[in-house]
Design an enzyme around this catalytic site. Structure first.
Site, short mmCIF file in Angstrom:
data_model
loop_
_atom_site.label_atom_id
_atom_site.label_comp_id
_atom_site.label_asym_id
_atom_site.label_seq_id
_atom_site.Cartn_x
_atom_site.Cartn_y
_atom_site.Cartn_z
N LYS A 220 0.83 -1.20 0.00
CA LYS A 220 0.00 0.00 0.00
C LYS A 220 0.88 1.26 0.00
CE LYS A 220 -3.89 -2.38 0.24
NZ LYS A 220 -3.68 -3.61 0.93
C1 LIG Z 1 -9.70 -3.39 -0.46
C2 LIG Z 1 -9.02 -3.99 0.73
N1 LIG Z 1 -9.70 -4.04 1.89
C3 LIG Z 1 -9.15 -4.56 3.01
C4 LIG Z 1 -7.86 -5.05 3.01
C5 LIG Z 1 -7.30 -5.66 4.25
O1 LIG Z 1 -6.15 -4.99 4.68
P1 LIG Z 1 -5.03 -5.76 5.52
O2 LIG Z 1 -4.27 -6.62 4.57
O3 LIG Z 1 -4.19 -4.64 6.08
O4 LIG Z 1 -5.72 -6.54 6.58
C6 LIG Z 1 -7.13 -5.02 1.83
C7 LIG Z 1 -5.76 -5.56 1.79
O5 LIG Z 1 -5.25 -6.00 0.81
C8 LIG Z 1 -7.72 -4.48 0.66
O6 LIG Z 1 -7.04 -4.43 -0.49
#
Ligand SMILES: Cc1ncc(COP(=O)(O)O)c(C=O)c1O
Length: 431
Positions: A220
């Site tokens: 990210k």
């Molecule tokens: C659209 C979206 N929502 C939620 C998440 C969840 O984030 P995390 O990986 O930090 O738990 C991601 C992670 O790839 C994502 O791309």
């Protein structure tokens, strides 16, 4: 050593044999993953400073990170937590969503945007996307809301897919008319902006949702190893988020005042109460330090991502005819954060399959990915709701053609040219 330049990440793959690529220099070149972090000396120093301090977790660097994030996204409050999935779960907990409730999201997102409802016993419904943008289609959302006669839908979770802002004001007005909250998933969209009624809003700092969720996973915009946050204008929700992230412990508003309060009426220093079931979703101070350091570079990295995207657009239109390879459609009056650069490829027209193209590119030292397999086609959701191929035609049509090309700030112009050259070869060579 400065880590500013590319490291040896993926060197093994770069050394792989390059079938069909005639340029022998390609063999020597580095592997280009689809996404990657940039960690500089100052990041390492920031983390080291915390490691040498008294606080590895629950210390002062966490509120300092939250403040920097609030300032950047122009949010009233930001609550940091363990990751984006935890942020979505916390948002459901803070809103009191539970059994008997439903949420709506899109099939074109990461699992957590839907799973967060299941974590609290609520059910998931899907609204289709616009295949050209990958974003939730407000018309489809409207149909889903209209079909909810018993008003079970409590939350709408649109996703700023790839970094392009979804039509948040429109979605909010539909949700509000239905009596539902809006939690926008901005895990792809830190720094994205949109214009509405001649005003510019930054995602997370706008009045068009109740809570906005971010992820700080290494691919990210801000890489913290793991990390997440929720931005909100609503102080009550922020208080509940903080409580749920820390095992539900609260140090005020005691039910048992005779236990909680000292004779002078102040809270006993050791005392806490748990009124609702919480989790340990805390961030550490090391992660927060990395986050602060990375936030400084966010304007630079967003600018780089924007330039890389423009270059890709140019190279693609120069290299492929008749939209056979087509970037996602850009909507007007938006600043795209370009977490991903997705192209839609008419694989059938080229007479190739996607796996062969991805394998060819991997051999050529180029990483690609597919975002996303529509969630309604995941075995868990098929089993739970009986969903099947054909239920969300736009998401399925989009998925059949999707491929994410490398996108991260350290990519050079030559890297982008190499990606498109290899893609062209992959689509031709495997025909
Ligand atoms: C659209 C979206 N929502 C939620 C998440 C969840 O984030 P995390 O990986 O930090 O738990 C991601 C992670 O790839 C994502 O791309």
């Amino acid at each position: 050593m400065s880590l500013k330049t590319d490291t040896d990440f993926g060197q093994v793959l770069a050394e792989a044999t390059l079938n069909g690529v005639n340029d022998s220099h390609e063999r020597e070149r580095k592997f280009l993953p689809y996404g990657r972090q940039h960690v500089w000396d100052e990041d390492i120093q920031a983390v080291e400073t915390v490691l040498r301090s008294d606080w590895l977790t629950q210390g002062p660097t966490i509120p300092a990170f939250e403040k920097k994030l609030e300032e950047y996204i122009r949010a009233h409050q930001a609550v940091a937590c363990a990751n984006g999935t935890a942020a979505l779960h916390l948002a459901m907990l803070a809103l009191g969503v539970g059994e008997g409730d439903e949420i709506v999201t899109t099939p074109n997102t990461f699992l957590s945007s839907a799973n967060c409802a299941r974590f609290v016993g609520a059910e998931v419904r899907f609204a289709d996307i616009d295949a050209a943008t990958g974003l939730m289609d407000p018309a489809s959302l409207s149909d889903v809301l209209d079909s909810d006669h018993k008003k079970k839908i409590k939350v709408v979770i649109p996703v700023h897919f790839a970094g392009q802002p979804v039509e948040l004001p429109k979605i909010q007005s539909l949700a509000k008319a239905h009596g539902a909250w809006v939690v926008d998933d901005a895990c792809h969209a830190l720094g994205a902006e949109y214009e509405y009624e001649k005003q510019t809003y930054r995602v997370g700092g706008s009045p068009h949702s109740d809570m906005t969720v971010f992820s700080f996973h290494p691919v990210k915009h801000v890489a913290m190893g793991e990390g997440g946050a929720i931005a909100t204008y609503n102080s009550d929700l922020a208080g509940r988020l903080r409580c749920f992230r820390n095992n539900g412990m609260q140090k005020e508003d005691f039910v048992y005042q005779e236990m909680g309060l000292a004779p002078d009426g102040k809270a006993n220093p050791w005392y806490y109460e748990m009124h609702e079931l919480g989790f340990n979703y805390r961030l550490t101070d090391m992660q927060a330090a990395l986050g602060i350091s990375q936030l400084w570079r966010l304007p630079w990295s967003l600018e780089r991502r924007g330039r890389i995207a423009s270059l890709y657009h140019q190279l693609i239109s120069d290299s492929f005819e008749n939209d056979a390879v087509r970037p996602l459609t850009l909507l007007p009056n938006r600043k795209h954060a370009y977490h991903l650069f997705v192209v839609q490829i008419d694989f059938e027209r080229f007479g190739v399959n996607r796996a062969a193209v991805m394998n060819y590119l991997k051999e050529a030292g180029i990483g690609t990915q597919v975002h996303y397999i529509p969630i309604h086609l995941q075995p868990y959701y098929r089993k739970r709701y009986g969903t099947a191929l054909g239920d969300f035609p736009q998401a399925e049509q989009y998925y059949a053609k999707a491929l994410s090309l490398p996108m991260y700030p350290d990519l050079t112009e030559a890297d982008c040219q190499r990606v498109i050259r290899a893609l062209k070869a992959a689509l031709g060579a495997t025909a």
